[in-house]
Design a protein around this motif. Structure first.
Motif, PDB file in Angstrom:
ATOM      1  N   ALA A 125      33.889  33.322  78.183  1.00 37.04           N
ATOM      2  CA  ALA A 125      33.884  32.178  78.316  1.00 37.04           C
ATOM      3  C   ALA A 125      33.066  31.240  78.028  1.00 37.04           C
ATOM      4  O   ALA A 125      32.437  29.802  78.051  1.00 37.04           O
ATOM      5  CB  ALA A 125      34.728  31.359  79.877  1.00 37.04           C
ATOM      6  N   CYS A 126      31.740  31.963  77.981  1.00 37.66           N
ATOM      7  CA  CYS A 126      30.564  31.532  77.747  1.00 37.66           C
ATOM      8  C   CYS A 126      29.732  32.440  75.915  1.00 37.66           C
ATOM      9  O   CYS A 126      30.303  33.344  75.939  1.00 37.66           O
ATOM     10  CB  CYS A 126      29.854  32.118  78.635  1.00 37.66           C
ATOM     11  SG  CYS A 126      29.780  31.172  79.917  1.00 37.66           S
ATOM     12  N   ALA A 127      28.607  31.877  75.730  1.00 34.48           N
ATOM     13  CA  ALA A 127      27.734  32.139  74.401  1.00 34.48           C
ATOM     14  C   ALA A 127      27.044  33.272  75.266  1.00 34.48           C
ATOM     15  O   ALA A 127      27.330  33.608  76.373  1.00 34.48           O
ATOM     16  CB  ALA A 127      26.789  31.433  73.815  1.00 34.48           C
ATOM     17  N   SER A 128      26.487  34.791  74.245  1.00 34.80           N
ATOM     18  CA  SER A 128      25.881  35.846  74.509  1.00 34.80           C
ATOM     19  C   SER A 128      24.660  35.423  74.452  1.00 34.80           C
ATOM     20  O   SER A 128      23.826  36.334  74.969  1.00 34.80           O
ATOM     21  CB  SER A 128      26.402  36.696  73.328  1.00 34.80           C
ATOM     22  OG  SER A 128      26.905  36.714  72.156  1.00 34.80           O
ATOM     23  N   MET A 129      23.924  34.620  73.628  1.00 34.82           N
ATOM     24  CA  MET A 129      22.413  34.329  73.690  1.00 34.82           C
ATOM     25  C   MET A 129      21.492  35.225  74.730  1.00 34.82           C
ATOM     26  O   MET A 129      20.175  34.902  74.529  1.00 34.82           O
ATOM     27  CB  MET A 129      22.062  34.392  72.675  1.00 34.82           C
ATOM     28  CG  MET A 129      22.429  33.720  71.097  1.00 34.82           C
ATOM     29  SD  MET A 129      24.560  33.462  70.681  1.00 34.82           S
ATOM     30  CE  MET A 129      24.629  31.445  71.879  1.00 34.82           C
ATOM     31  N   ASP A 130      21.909  34.667  75.816  1.00 38.68           N
ATOM     32  CA  ASP A 130      21.321  35.134  77.014  1.00 38.68           C
ATOM     33  C   ASP A 130      21.040  36.125  77.405  1.00 38.68           C
ATOM     34  O   ASP A 130      19.581  37.263  78.072  1.00 38.68           O
ATOM     35  CB  ASP A 130      21.578  34.167  78.666  1.00 38.68           C
ATOM     36  CG  ASP A 130      22.799  34.996  78.605  1.00 38.68           C
ATOM     37  OD1 ASP A 130      23.821  35.325  77.763  1.00 38.68           O
ATOM     38  OD2 ASP A 130      23.082  34.934  79.606  1.00 38.68           O
ATOM     39  N   MET A 131      21.985  37.084  77.025  1.00 44.12           N
ATOM     40  CA  MET A 131      21.457  38.660  77.225  1.00 44.12           C
ATOM     41  C   MET A 131      21.925  38.988  75.773  1.00 44.12           C
ATOM     42  O   MET A 131      21.032  40.387  75.966  1.00 44.12           O
ATOM     43  CB  MET A 131      23.020  38.796  78.017  1.00 44.12           C
ATOM     44  CG  MET A 131      22.565  38.477  79.403  1.00 44.12           C
ATOM     45  SD  MET A 131      24.220  39.382  80.262  1.00 44.12           S
ATOM     46  CE  MET A 131      24.286  40.787  80.734  1.00 44.12           C
ATOM     47  N   PHE A 132      22.673  39.046  75.398  1.00 42.42           N
ATOM     48  CA  PHE A 132      22.884  39.610  73.438  1.00 42.42           C
ATOM     49  C   PHE A 132      22.423  38.838  72.368  1.00 42.42           C
ATOM     50  O   PHE A 132      22.564  37.878  72.483  1.00 42.42           O
ATOM     51  CB  PHE A 132      24.046  40.455  73.005  1.00 42.42           C
ATOM     52  CG  PHE A 132      24.580  40.796  74.835  1.00 42.42           C
ATOM     53  CD1 PHE A 132      23.418  42.319  74.645  1.00 42.42           C
ATOM     54  CD2 PHE A 132      24.959  40.344  75.690  1.00 42.42           C
ATOM     55  CE1 PHE A 132      25.063  43.373  75.885  1.00 42.42           C
ATOM     56  CE2 PHE A 132      25.766  41.390  76.881  1.00 42.42           C
ATOM     57  CZ  PHE A 132      25.369  42.534  77.018  1.00 42.42           C
ATOM     58  N   THR A 133      22.107  40.115  70.956  1.00 38.75           N
ATOM     59  CA  THR A 133      22.256  39.178  69.635  1.00 38.75           C
ATOM     60  C   THR A 133      23.715  38.126  69.865  1.00 38.75           C
ATOM     61  O   THR A 133      22.649  37.045  69.086  1.00 38.75           O
ATOM     62  CB  THR A 133      21.854  40.146  68.707  1.00 38.75           C
ATOM     63  OG1 THR A 133      20.447  40.769  69.728  1.00 38.75           O
ATOM     64  CG2 THR A 133      21.326  39.081  67.263  1.00 38.75           C
ATOM     65  N   ASN A 135      28.938  40.091  68.990  1.00 41.84           N
ATOM     66  CA  ASN A 135      29.359  41.192  68.563  1.00 41.84           C
ATOM     67  C   ASN A 135      28.856  42.341  69.709  1.00 41.84           C
ATOM     68  O   ASN A 135      29.214  43.601  70.247  1.00 41.84           O
ATOM     69  CB  ASN A 135      28.827  41.642  67.321  1.00 41.84           C
ATOM     70  CG  ASN A 135      29.988  40.743  66.124  1.00 41.84           C
ATOM     71  OD1 ASN A 135      31.028  40.800  66.028  1.00 41.84           O
ATOM     72  ND2 ASN A 135      29.375  39.426  65.478  1.00 41.84           N
ATOM     73  N   LYS A 136      27.084  42.016  69.327  1.00 41.06           N
ATOM     74  CA  LYS A 136      26.747  43.344  70.229  1.00 41.06           C
ATOM     75  C   LYS A 136      26.943  43.189  72.021  1.00 41.06           C
ATOM     76  O   LYS A 136      27.116  44.519  72.597  1.00 41.06           O
ATOM     77  CB  LYS A 136      24.688  42.702  70.302  1.00 41.06           C
ATOM     78  CG  LYS A 136      24.315  43.053  69.366  1.00 41.06           C
ATOM     79  CD  LYS A 136      24.224  44.917  68.382  1.00 41.06           C
ATOM     80  CE  LYS A 136      23.548  44.250  67.739  1.00 41.06           C
ATOM     81  NZ  LYS A 136      23.452  45.801  66.630  1.00 41.06           N
ATOM     82  N   ARG A 137      27.401  42.235  72.058  1.00 43.14           N
ATOM     83  CA  ARG A 137      28.352  41.771  73.849  1.00 43.14           C
ATOM     84  C   ARG A 137      29.262  43.259  74.405  1.00 43.14           C
ATOM     85  O   ARG A 137      29.716  43.958  74.550  1.00 43.14           O
ATOM     86  CB  ARG A 137      28.101  40.207  74.462  1.00 43.14           C
ATOM     87  CG  ARG A 137      28.618  40.504  75.870  1.00 43.14           C
ATOM     88  CD  ARG A 137      28.897  38.955  76.346  1.00 43.14           C
ATOM     89  NE  ARG A 137      29.553  38.243  75.224  1.00 43.14           N
ATOM     90  CZ  ARG A 137      29.540  36.637  75.263  1.00 43.14           C
ATOM     91  NH1 ARG A 137      28.577  36.173  75.795  1.00 43.14           N
ATOM     92  NH2 ARG A 137      30.564  36.286  74.170  1.00 43.14           N
TER      93      ARG A 137
END
Length: 479
Positions: free
Chosen positions: A453-461, A464-466
Motif C-alpha cells: 500500500a506504499c511506494a518502495s523507494m525508502d528501502m528498495f530501488t 520489483n526489487k522489493r
C-alpha cells in the motif's frame, strides 16, 4: 516527400524512454530539434551524446528547462513543444509556451498524429487507463487480440513505445494502448476506437493538483470514442466520465461487473465470464466468453481486469473463443498477486506492485485469513478506510518502511485485536525478518501477503526489487 515537421523548430522536454524516441522521430522528419532536460546525470549525458551525434541540440540542466518562467526561457524559434509525460503542467517552460502561443504535445499526441505516416496502416487504438490494473488489462487485451489472429502489440506506458509502433516497419491491425493520466493530459487530439477507465482513486494529486483534475485527465480517454466507452459498474466515477464524454454518434456505454450483468454489460454468472453487450439481443441473451478459472490468477480485481479487456476486444469484433484462448495464454507480470510458494501449509503471495491503498484493497479482498506485510512511503495516503475494510480478514500484520506508523495507527483504531509486528528498520535486510515474523503469526491455510500500500523507494530501488526480496526470503523459508 516533406513532412509537416520539415524545417519546424521543435523543443523536446525531457530525455528518457519517451523523449529520446520523440527527438529521433522528429529529427528524421526534418524538424530542427532541441532537447532540454533538467538532469545531467550519467544516463542523461549518454542519451545526449547519442542524439547530438545525429545533429540534435541537447541542453542539460539549464536553458528552457530552467525556472526562468518567462517566454525568453523557450529555445529560440520554438514552434512546438513535445514533452515527456512526467513533466508537470506548472513547469515554467509550459508557462512560457502559453505566453508565446506555442502548443504543447505529449509523445502520445505526437504518435497519434503520425498514424498512417508514410503510407503505413493507421491501426485503431483500444485504450486502457485507470488508477490500478492498466498494465495487466492491456496485456490481457493484447493476448486476446493475438488469439484472434490479429497483428497487435501492448504499447504506450508499457512494452513497445507508441512512436515505434506507429513509425516502425510492422503494420499492426490494432493496438492495445496503456495510457497514464500524465500522457492523457498532453494528448488533446486522441480519439480511440474504444476505451476503458478501470477505476478511479486518489493518486498523483501532486502532479494534477486535485482529484477533479486527475479524473478529468483520465476521462480524456473517452473523448471521440467510436464504438464503446467501457466503464466499471462498481465505480460510479468511471460511468460519470462516460456520461460527460463527447463521443461519435452510435458509440455505446458498456459496463463490466463482478456480478450478474445487465443489458450492455459483461459480468460473471455461475463461474462464467459472459457478454450481454455485444450479442444480437442483449436484453434476452448472453454469450459465454470464458470460465473464471481461465483468468490467472482468479482474484476478484483480476477478473475485473479480464472483463474490461474482453469488453474492448469484443468492441473490436473479436469472437468469444479468442477471449477464452487469450486469457488462458496470458501470463501476468511478476509482483502482481504472484503465488511464490506454499510453506508448511501457508501460501506466500507477492503483490509488491500494490503501491497505493486502492491496489492493496483489491489484493486484500482476494484472500482470507491474511498475515499482511505492509509499509513503505505513503505518498500522503491515509489508511483508515483500507484497514477498516480488511480488518476481518487479518490474522496479523508485519510493518516495514518509513511510514509504517501510519498503518500501525490505523490498525490500532480499526483492528485493535490484530497482532502487529513493527520492524523499526528501513534497510533491505528488513524483508527477510518480516517474512520470518509473518511465518510466526501465520497458521496453516493462511496467506502471507506482501501488499505494501506504499511506494518502495525508502528501502528498495523499485517495487520489483522489493518483490524479489520477498520471494527470496520465502524461498529461504522452504530451503
Amino acid at each position: 516527400m516533406p513532412s509537416e515537421f520539415s524545417g519546424k523548430h521543435v523543443t523536446v522536454a525531457g530525455l528518457g524512454v519517451s523523449g529520446v524516441p520523440a527527438a529521433k522521430v522528429l529529427h528524421g522528419l526534418g524538424a530542427h530539434v532541441t532537447v532540454v532536460n533538467d538532469g545531467a546525470d550519467e544516463r542523461a549525458r549518454t542519451q545526449a551524446a547519442e542524439l547530438e551525434a545525429l545533429g540534435v541540440t541537447v541542453r542539460l540542466g539549464d536553458g528552457a528547462a530552467s525556472d526562468s518562467g518567462s517566454a525568453a526561457g523557450l529555445p529560440e524559434g520554438t514552434e512546438l513543444i513535445v514533452t515527456a509525460p512526467g513533466w508537470k503542467p506548472t513547469k515554467p517552460l509550459f508557462t512560457a509556451a502559453e505566453q508565446a502561443g506555442v502548443p504543447v504535445w505529449g509523445d502520445v499526441e505526437l504518435a497519434w498524429r503520425l498514424r498512417g505516416h508514410g503510407g503505413r496502416k493507421a491501426a485503431p487504438w483500444l485504450a486502457v487507463t485507470g488508477t490500478n490494473g492498466k498494465t495487466t488489462t492491456v496485456q490481457m487485451l493484447a493476448s486476446i487480440l493475438a488469439a484472434a489472429g490479429l497483428r497487435t502489440a501492448a504499447v504506450g506506458n508499457i512494452g513497445v513505445s507508441l512512436l515505434d509502433a506507429v513509425t516502425g516497419d510492422t503494420e499492426y491491425d490494432v493496438l492495445a494502448v496503456e495510457l497514464s493520466s500524465y500522457q492523457l493530459h498532453w494528448a488533446p487530439s486522441l480519439r480511440a476506437h474504444s476505451a476503458v477507465v478501470l477505476n478511479l482513486a486518489a493518486d498523483h494529486l501532486d502532479w494534477h493538483g486535485s482529484m477533479e483534475a486527475y479524473a478529468a485527465d483520465k476521462g480524456r480517454v473517452y473523448e471521440g470514442n467510436q464504438v464503446a466507452c467501457v466503464y466499471n459498474v462498481a465505480d460510479r466515477a468511471t460511468e460519470d466520465l462516460v456520461r460527460a464524454a463527447d463521443v461519435e454518434e452510435g458509440c455505446r456505454a458498456v459496463g463490466f461487473t463482478l456480478g450478474t450483468p445487465g443489458p450492455s454489460q459483461l459480468g460473471v454468472v455461475e463461474g462464467l465470464l459472459v457478454d450481454r453487450a455485444f450479442v444480437e439481443d442483449r436484453h434476452k441473451s448472453a454469450q459465454e466468453l470464458a470460465e473464471v478459472s481461465d483468468v490467472n490468477p482468479p482474484a476478484p480485481h483480476n477478473i475485473a481486469n479480464a472483463l474490461a479487456a474482453a469488453a474492448l476486444a469484443r468492441a473490436y469484433g473479436v469472437p468469444a473463443a479468442a477471449v477464452r484462448d487469450g486469457l488462458r495464454a496470458f501470463t501476468p507480470d511478476a509482483h502482481r498477486i504472484a503465488h511464490v510458494a506454499d510453506v508448511d501449509g501457508v501460501a506466500y503471495v507477492d503483490d509488491s506492485k500494490a503501491t497505493n491503498t486502492h491496489a492493496a484493497e483489491a489484493s486484500l479482498a482476494a484472500y482470507e485469513p491474511i498475515v499482511w506485510i505492509a509499509g513503505g512511503l505513503a505518498k500522503g495516503a491515509t489508511f483508515d478506510e483500507l484497514v477498516a475494510g480488511a480488518a476481518k480478514r487479518l490474522r496479523g500484520a508485519v510493518l516495514i518502511g518509513a511510514d509504517r506508523a501510519l498503518i500501525r495507527e490505523a490498525l490500532a483504531r480499526h483492528a485493535p485485536e490484530v497482532p502487529v509486528v513493527d520492524l523499526d528498520r528501513t534497510d533491505t535486510g528488513a524483508m527477510p525478518q518480516a517474512v520470518r515474523e509473518a511465518r510466526r503469526l501465520a497458521e496453516p491455510g493462511d496467506t502471507v501477503l506482501l501488499a505494501p500500500a506504499c511506494a518502495s523507494m525508502d528501502m528498495f530501488t523499485n517495487y520489483n526489487k522489493r518483490g524479489d526480496a520477498f520471494a527470496e526470503a520465502v524461498r529461504e523459508l522452504g530451503a
